[in-house]
Design an enzyme around this catalytic site. Sequence first.
Site, mmCIF file in Angstrom:
data_model
loop_
_atom_site.group_PDB
_atom_site.id
_atom_site.type_symbol
_atom_site.label_atom_id
_atom_site.label_comp_id
_atom_site.label_asym_id
_atom_site.label_seq_id
_atom_site.Cartn_x
_atom_site.Cartn_y
_atom_site.Cartn_z
ATOM 1 C CB THR A 185 7.362 -11.697 16.902
ATOM 2 O OG1 THR A 185 8.397 -11.369 17.806
ATOM 3 C CG2 THR A 185 6.029 -11.620 17.589
ATOM 4 C CD GLU A 330 3.709 -9.330 18.474
ATOM 5 O OE1 GLU A 330 3.234 -9.635 17.370
ATOM 6 O OE2 GLU A 330 4.882 -8.949 18.632
ATOM 7 C CE LYS A 439 9.299 9.087 12.462
ATOM 8 N NZ LYS A 439 9.697 8.253 13.546
ATOM 9 C CD1 TRP A 444 6.643 11.273 10.353
ATOM 10 C CD2 TRP A 444 5.116 9.774 11.015
ATOM 11 N NE1 TRP A 444 6.818 11.055 11.688
ATOM 12 C CE2 TRP A 444 5.899 10.145 12.124
ATOM 13 C CE3 TRP A 444 4.088 8.826 11.196
ATOM 14 C CZ2 TRP A 444 5.688 9.614 13.399
ATOM 15 C CZ3 TRP A 444 3.879 8.301 12.451
ATOM 16 C CH2 TRP A 444 4.675 8.681 13.545
HETATM 17 P P1 ADP Z 1 6.509 -10.473 12.009
HETATM 18 O O1 ADP Z 1 6.386 -10.311 10.524
HETATM 19 O O2 ADP Z 1 7.185 -9.341 12.707
HETATM 20 O O3 ADP Z 1 6.767 -11.838 12.506
HETATM 21 P P2 ADP Z 1 3.772 -10.800 12.107
HETATM 22 O O4 ADP Z 1 3.840 -11.865 11.149
HETATM 23 O O5 ADP Z 1 3.026 -10.944 13.363
HETATM 24 O O6 ADP Z 1 5.126 -10.317 12.579
HETATM 25 O O7 ADP Z 1 3.366 -9.530 11.288
HETATM 26 C C1 ADP Z 1 2.643 -8.484 11.821
HETATM 27 C C2 ADP Z 1 2.811 -7.267 10.995
HETATM 28 O O8 ADP Z 1 2.563 -7.506 9.617
HETATM 29 C C3 ADP Z 1 1.862 -6.177 11.363
HETATM 30 O O9 ADP Z 1 2.280 -5.496 12.508
HETATM 31 C C4 ADP Z 1 1.864 -5.335 10.108
HETATM 32 O O10 ADP Z 1 2.974 -4.477 10.065
HETATM 33 C C5 ADP Z 1 2.035 -6.344 9.024
HETATM 34 N N1 ADP Z 1 0.738 -6.659 8.444
HETATM 35 C C6 ADP Z 1 -0.080 -7.674 8.715
HETATM 36 N N2 ADP Z 1 -1.176 -7.639 7.950
HETATM 37 C C7 ADP Z 1 -1.068 -6.557 7.164
HETATM 38 C C8 ADP Z 1 -1.877 -5.966 6.148
HETATM 39 N N3 ADP Z 1 -3.029 -6.488 5.787
HETATM 40 N N4 ADP Z 1 -1.414 -4.836 5.561
HETATM 41 C C9 ADP Z 1 -0.239 -4.289 5.920
HETATM 42 N N5 ADP Z 1 0.564 -4.798 6.848
HETATM 43 C C10 ADP Z 1 0.167 -5.918 7.468
#
Ligand code: ADP
Length: 548
Positions: A185, A330, A439, A444
Amino acid sequence: MLGLMQNWPLTVDKILDHAKEWHGGREVVSRSVEGPIVRTTYGQIHERAKRLSNALKGLGVQPGDRVATLAWNTGRHIEAWYGIMGIGAVCHTLNPRLFAEQLVYIVNHAEDKVIFSDLTFLPVLAELLPKMPSVQHVIVMSDDEHLKGCPIPGALSFEALVSQHSADCVWGGFDENTAAGLCYTSGTTGNPKGVLYSHRSNFLHTLVTMGVDVLGISAKDTVLPVVPMFHANAWGLALSGPASGAKLVMPGQKLDGASVHELLESEQVTFSAAVPTVWQMLLTHLRETNGKLTSLKRVVIGGSAVPEAIVRGFRDEFGVDVTHAWGMTETSPLGTQATPNAAIAAMSDEDQLRYKLKQGRPPVTIQLALQDDAGADLPHDGTTFGKLKVKGPFVVGEYFRGDGGAILDENGFFDTGDVATLDEHGFMQITDRAKDVIKSGGEWISSIEIENIAAGHPKAALAAVIGVYHPKWDERPLLLVRLKDGQEGTKEEFLAFLEGKIAKWWTPDDVVFVDDIPLGATGKIDKKLIRDRMKDYVLPTAQVREKA
Ligand code: ADP
C-alpha cells in the site's frame, strides 16, 4: 461429514490453462513499450509464460521466492505474472510512481530475488540497484536489440529467455493458500505495508468480480484495463480477462486521452476500467476533437470518488454507462460496486444517479460493517457517518512480515480507514478518509464532498479541501483551487458556488488559489503533502478571533 466432490485447489495457473484451452485464439493486443501495437493470443501467452517459468527456475527461483515486476500493462507483463505464480513464486508488483526511497524500502522488505523491468524504468533501476542487495537478476521486458546500451550490467532479455527455454513445465500442484502476489500500500502513514495475496484469494476475487453485478465481463467483451497491473492488480482484470475469454487491450505507458481513445476505437473496446483522472482526460480530448466512442458500452471507475460530471458526460454525450466501484489494495481490490438493484433500476435516470455516485454494495463474500469509535454498530440510514470495516476471503488478514501487528478486530473485521455511510439499499458512500475528515466543533465534515462540488466549478481544474487549525472549532475547512489555464477566480464566487449544495456550517473558512495540487503515487490528491505545505497558513477567521 465431508463432501465427496473433487479436490481442485484454486490456483491461478488454472485460469490461464482455461483461457488457452477454450479461448486459445482470443487476442491480447498491447501498445508495446517500444512503440508498435503487438498482437498475441491466450494460447501464445500460455506457452511463453511456461517458457518464462523454466527460465526463472534456471535462475534459481524457488517456490515462495519473490519476483518483482516494474512494468506497464502489456502482454509481456501478463506472461510474467503467470510465469511467476505458476511455479509457486510470488509476483511482487512494484509501483513505478513511488519515490525512489520507497521503492528501495519495498524491494528490500520483500527481498525480491529477480526484477522484471520495462525499458522505461532502467535508468532509475540502475541507480537504485546497488541499494537492493537481494536482487540477483534483472530481466528487461524487451528483446536483445533493445538491450543495447542497457545501463544495468548483466541484465537479461525477456525475449532471449523465452526463446531459450522450453514450454514443458508443470504449473500448480501446491496448496491453494500458497502466496501468489504481493503489493504494498502506498503508505500515506508510516512505511508501505505488504498485502500478500494467495492463489485462493485471487481465484475467489476473480470469480466474484466476474459476476454481472460486479465487472460482468464476458467472452464477448473487449476489455481495456487502464488501471495498472502495478497498483491494486489492475482490479483483477489480468485474471478475470482470461477467465472469461474476453479480448484484452493493454495500453502500455500511454494513458493520455488521445492514446486511450485511439485504442478504444481501433480495437473496438466494449469495457474499460480506470481512475477518474484518466476519464477526465479522455472526455476533455473527445470534446476538443469532436471524438466519438463507437463501441464502448461500460466503464468502471474507482480508486477515488467519481465526480458527477464524468458520469453525466459519459451518459449524455457518449451513451456509455458508468459504474462506480470502491476498494483498496487490502481488498484485492474490489470491495463494492454501485450496480443498481431492482428498486433502484426502477427509478428515473436522475434518481438512479444519486446511487451511481455512491460507492455501492458488496458482492457475495464481502461483509461490511459501519461502526463508531467504540465499535458499536451504526444505523444504515444513509446519513450517519462511521468507520467502514470489511471482512471476506479476499480481504487482508495481516500485513507481510507482521507489520502493523494485529489488524483485525475481535470479530475479524479490517478497519479500512475510510469513513462512510450505508443506506437502506445497502449502498455504501465514502464520506472521507478517517485522517482527512475535518473535525469541527465535535462534528465531522467531509472534505471529499466539498472538493468534488468545488471541482465542478467551470473555472476549476482541481480542488482540494483540508482541515486547518481553528482556536474555537478545532478545525475548519480550507478550500484550495487550481484554476484552469488562463482563468481568474475569486473566493466569493467559489463560496457562492457551494452555497445550497452543502450545509452552511461546512462552508470553507477560506479559499486559496494555488499553482499545484499534488497527486500521490496512485493518482490521488496528496493531502499529507498539502497539509505540510500549508502548515504555516492561518485561517482569516482564526486571526480575527485571536486578535479579539
Ligand atoms: P493507497 O492509495 O493508500 O495505496 P489504495 O490504492 O488501496 O491505497 O486505495 C484505497 C483507498 O482509496 C480507499 O481506502 C479509499 O479511501 C479510496 N477509494 C478507493 N475507491 C474509492 C472510491 N470509489 N471513492 C472514494 N474513495 C475511494
